[in-house]
Design a protein around this motif. Structure first.
Motif, mmCIF file in Angstrom:
data_model
loop_
_atom_site.group_PDB
_atom_site.id
_atom_site.type_symbol
_atom_site.label_atom_id
_atom_site.label_comp_id
_atom_site.label_asym_id
_atom_site.label_seq_id
_atom_site.Cartn_x
_atom_site.Cartn_y
_atom_site.Cartn_z
ATOM 1 N N VAL A 3 0.845 -1.197 0.000
ATOM 2 C CA VAL A 3 0.000 0.000 0.000
ATOM 3 C C VAL A 3 0.879 1.245 0.000
ATOM 4 N N ASP A 4 0.315 2.344 -0.511
ATOM 5 C CA ASP A 4 1.061 3.613 -0.585
ATOM 6 C C ASP A 4 1.029 4.331 0.759
ATOM 7 N N GLU A 5 1.762 3.788 1.720
ATOM 8 C CA GLU A 5 1.899 4.402 3.042
ATOM 9 C C GLU A 5 3.389 4.535 3.342
ATOM 10 N N GLN A 6 3.736 5.488 4.188
ATOM 11 C CA GLN A 6 5.132 5.736 4.506
ATOM 12 C C GLN A 6 5.614 4.789 5.607
ATOM 13 N N SER A 17 4.727 -1.060 2.982
ATOM 14 C CA SER A 17 5.004 0.058 2.077
ATOM 15 C C SER A 17 6.008 -0.381 1.016
ATOM 16 N N PRO A 18 6.021 0.288 -0.133
ATOM 17 C CA PRO A 18 7.014 -0.037 -1.173
ATOM 18 C C PRO A 18 8.455 0.145 -0.675
ATOM 19 N N THR A 19 8.655 1.052 0.281
ATOM 20 C CA THR A 19 10.002 1.329 0.789
ATOM 21 C C THR A 19 10.543 0.209 1.680
#
Length: 635
Positions: free
Chosen positions: A548-551, A583-585
């Protein structure tokens, strides 16, 4: 701060052996011989067998809970903080007095070497200096103190073996008759028949007297937290110690009785030294005195090392002020506790120690009784994380026998000793109610046993969690990222059977609090991921996961459904679900988590343990205590 794990097999063996070889062999045989004659050989053998029986229970507890404080820690976690406080205070008192007695012995033998030319004031000053020396040695580091102990024990056992081998050549076997007899003023007072009640009572009574000779075994358990591979080294070190010392005691006494007249031996306060003089000449007298000094040194050193861990353990549990658990940053030793114990020992040097030494013996016997009781309660309480590496045999008959026998020995020490113990118990109770009670809420195994009987106690999982953490520390498990995720993960135990849609609805309800998406959005994301390829990797386990697009977000949920979750036609009854969003990171964390779950699922007993876990807490414990390969990385 944790203590350093510096001790191995030889250190455990030496701490236990060094604490045993002391007045019990260099002074006590003359007093015991006066009561029952040559049969003291059998009394020492019987004492060794009884000590081995008692120590098997202690070893079981120590390999399950290798923590500072030894028998106190076991009692606290089994019988609760009140009994734990009593046990801790009494054991600290007993080992401190045993150390003080050994230090006084050093001064006494120094006086003997100089033929009584040392004054009482000089002896007291020497005792203070010796105490300070051992305090500094233990503050600098337990590894240094233990290496010193190993060196002393090797020298001491070597001298004992020389004594046995050389003395065996000049033994006169006629001195073994009569085998059971009492002496008065150097002459036989009464002879007792061997296989009748009077003779048996004499042997049993003498065994009670000399049992303190084996009291040092408990010392090794108090430093269990500092032992590497605690399960194996504590078991092997302590069993090897009691067997070795029992054999040495029996052989030394056989040589002693066979080399010196009964009249000279009866009542002697230096029986081994006098026999050494007869065997070797004058130089033998000095050799045995030197060995006796080493024996007292090892007992004093091991005693201070062990006794100082009791205030530390009591402090960790909030039963005495927190300053007692302070660990020095440089040396990683309990400095305040060592200073406090050393100061008490120096004060004890001014007291008449004969009665107090018997008190110490009674406390040691009480420790064996409580250890036997703890084993019974822990095994019957159904505490899942009680996992000793060594289990005492012949359960429960060994434990019941130990409780009965050691109670008899303790009562035989006399009313004065019991009164002193009662006073110490009163002091311990006051410490608990005036300080400790409001500062601790320790969960303990007896409550679990009551829960098993009544099913009415609302216990938390605190004891199981503490035992779980102790197991990880004992087995030197270095926790990885997945372990930390599991500790904080939401775990659900669903009633089933459950469909895949029902599963995603339940998960979405919990996840909306950690991610900025609606339940509908989350359900769609998981369904989309499932349509790409099924996340049910086996018939038993599924790993639904989305990005998901979360930090910097990573959240893990663990779900069990004993009746099964239907993922698709091929995987119709999945029992274990590890669901996470990231997250993607945090892609590397994502991959490491998948690898950790795969490693867990590949264990032979994984499915059985998963299904047998009693509830969500035990599921968490099962995962954290697994033998999966840990994945460590540099941040």
């Amino acid at each position: 701060m944790n203590l350093k794990k510096e001790l191995g097999f030889w250190e455990v063996f030496s701490i236990a052996s060094g604490a045993m070889i002391s007045s019990g062999i260099f002074i006590l045989p003359g007093i015991a011989f006066e009561k029952s004659g040559p049969s003291i050989i059998f009394s020492y053998f019987l004492g060794g067998i009884l000590a081995l029986s008692g120590i098997l229970n202690v070893i079981e507890l120590a390999t399950a809970m290798p923590k500072a404080g030894g028998d106190y820690f076991f009692v606290m976690r089994t019988l609760g903080p009140l009994v734990g406080t009593i046990s801790g205070v009494l054991s600290w008192f007993a080992l401190s007095l045993k150390s003080a007695f050994a230090i006084m012995g050093i001064s006494s033998f120094i006086d003997g070497i100089f033929y009584g030319s040392v004054t009482a004031n000089d002896m007291f000053f020497i005792s203070i200096v010796i105490t300070l020396f051992f305090m500094i040695l233990n503050i600098i580091g337990v590894d240094i103190a233990a290496r010193f102990e190993v060196t002393l024990v090797v020298i001491l056992i070597s001298v004992m073996i020389i004594y046995i081998i050389t003395g065996s050549r000049s033994m006169d076997f006629s001195r073994y008759t009569p085998f059971i007899a009492s002496f008065e003023n150097g002459k036989i007072k009464e002879v007792f028949p061997m296989f009748q009640n009077a003779g048996i009572y004499r042997i049993v009574g003498t065994t009670s007297l000399i049992f303190i000779s084996f009291g040092g075994l408990l010392n090794a358990t108090t430093v269990a937290e500092e032992v590497k591979d605690a399960g194996n080294n504590i078991t092997k070190g302590m069993i090897a110690s009691i067997m070795t010392i029992t054999v040495l005691y029996v052989l030394m006494l056989a040589v002693t009785v066979g080399n010196i007249d009964g009249g000279a031996l009866a009542g002697s306060l230096s029986p081994i030294s006098e026999t050494g003089k007869r065997i070797f000449g004058t130089w033998g007298y000095y050799l045995i005195n030197f060995a006796a000094l080493l024996a007292f040194f090892t007992t004093a050193n091991a005693g201070i090392m062990a006794a100082s861990r009791y205030p530390m353990a009591l402090s960790r549990d909030g039963l005495v002020p927190p300053v007692m658990s302070t660990v020095n940053i440089r040396f990683k030793t309990p400095v305040i506790s060592i200073l406090f114990t050393g100061t008490f020992i120096m004060l004890s040097l001014m007291l008449p120690l004969e009665l107090l030494a018997k008190t110490a013996s009674a406390v040691i016997l009480l420790a064996y009784i409580l250890a036997s009781l703890c084993v019974i309660i822990l095994r019957e309480s159904n505490v899942k994380n009680y996992k000793p590496i060594f289990k005492a045999p012949l359960y429960p008959w060994l434990q019941i026998s130990c409780i009965i026998i050691f109670n008899y020995f303790m009562l035989s020490l006399g009313w004065k000793v019991l009164k002193i113990n009662f006073l110490l118990i009163i002091i311990s109770i006051l410490i608990y109610f005036l300080y400790g009670k409001k500062r601790t809420s320790q969960e303990y195994a007896l409550l679990h046993l009551l829960l098993r009987i009544t099913e009415n106690l609302g216990l938390k999982h605190a004891l199981e969690e503490e035992l779980r953490d102790i197991i990880q520390e004992r087995d030197e498990v270095e926790l990885d990222e997945f372990d930390r995720l599991i500790k904080n993960a939401k775990i659900l135990d669903l009633e089933g059977p459950v469909t895949l849609d029902e599963l995603f609805v339940i998960e979405a309800e919990h996840l909306t609090s950690v991610v900025q998406k609606t339940e509908r959005e989350l359900i769609d994301l998981f369904n989309d991921r499932e349509r790409e390829s099924s996340t049910a990797v086996t018939d038993f386990t599924a790993i639904p996961h989305i990005v998901v697009d979360e930090q910097d977000l990573f959240y893990l949920m663990v779900i069990r459904c004993r009746e099964g979750i239907r993922f698709n036609e091929k995987r119709q009854s999945v029992k274990a679900v590890f669901l996470f969003i990231s997250s993607p990171t945090l892609r590397k964390t994502h991959l490491r988590t998948l690898a950790s779950i795969a490693s867990l699922a590949s264990e032979d007993s994984y499915e059985i343990k998963w299904m047998n876990a009693k509830n969500e807490n035990y599921l968490r414990d099962m995962i954290l205590l697994s033998k999966r390969k840990r994945i460590h990385h540099k941040f």
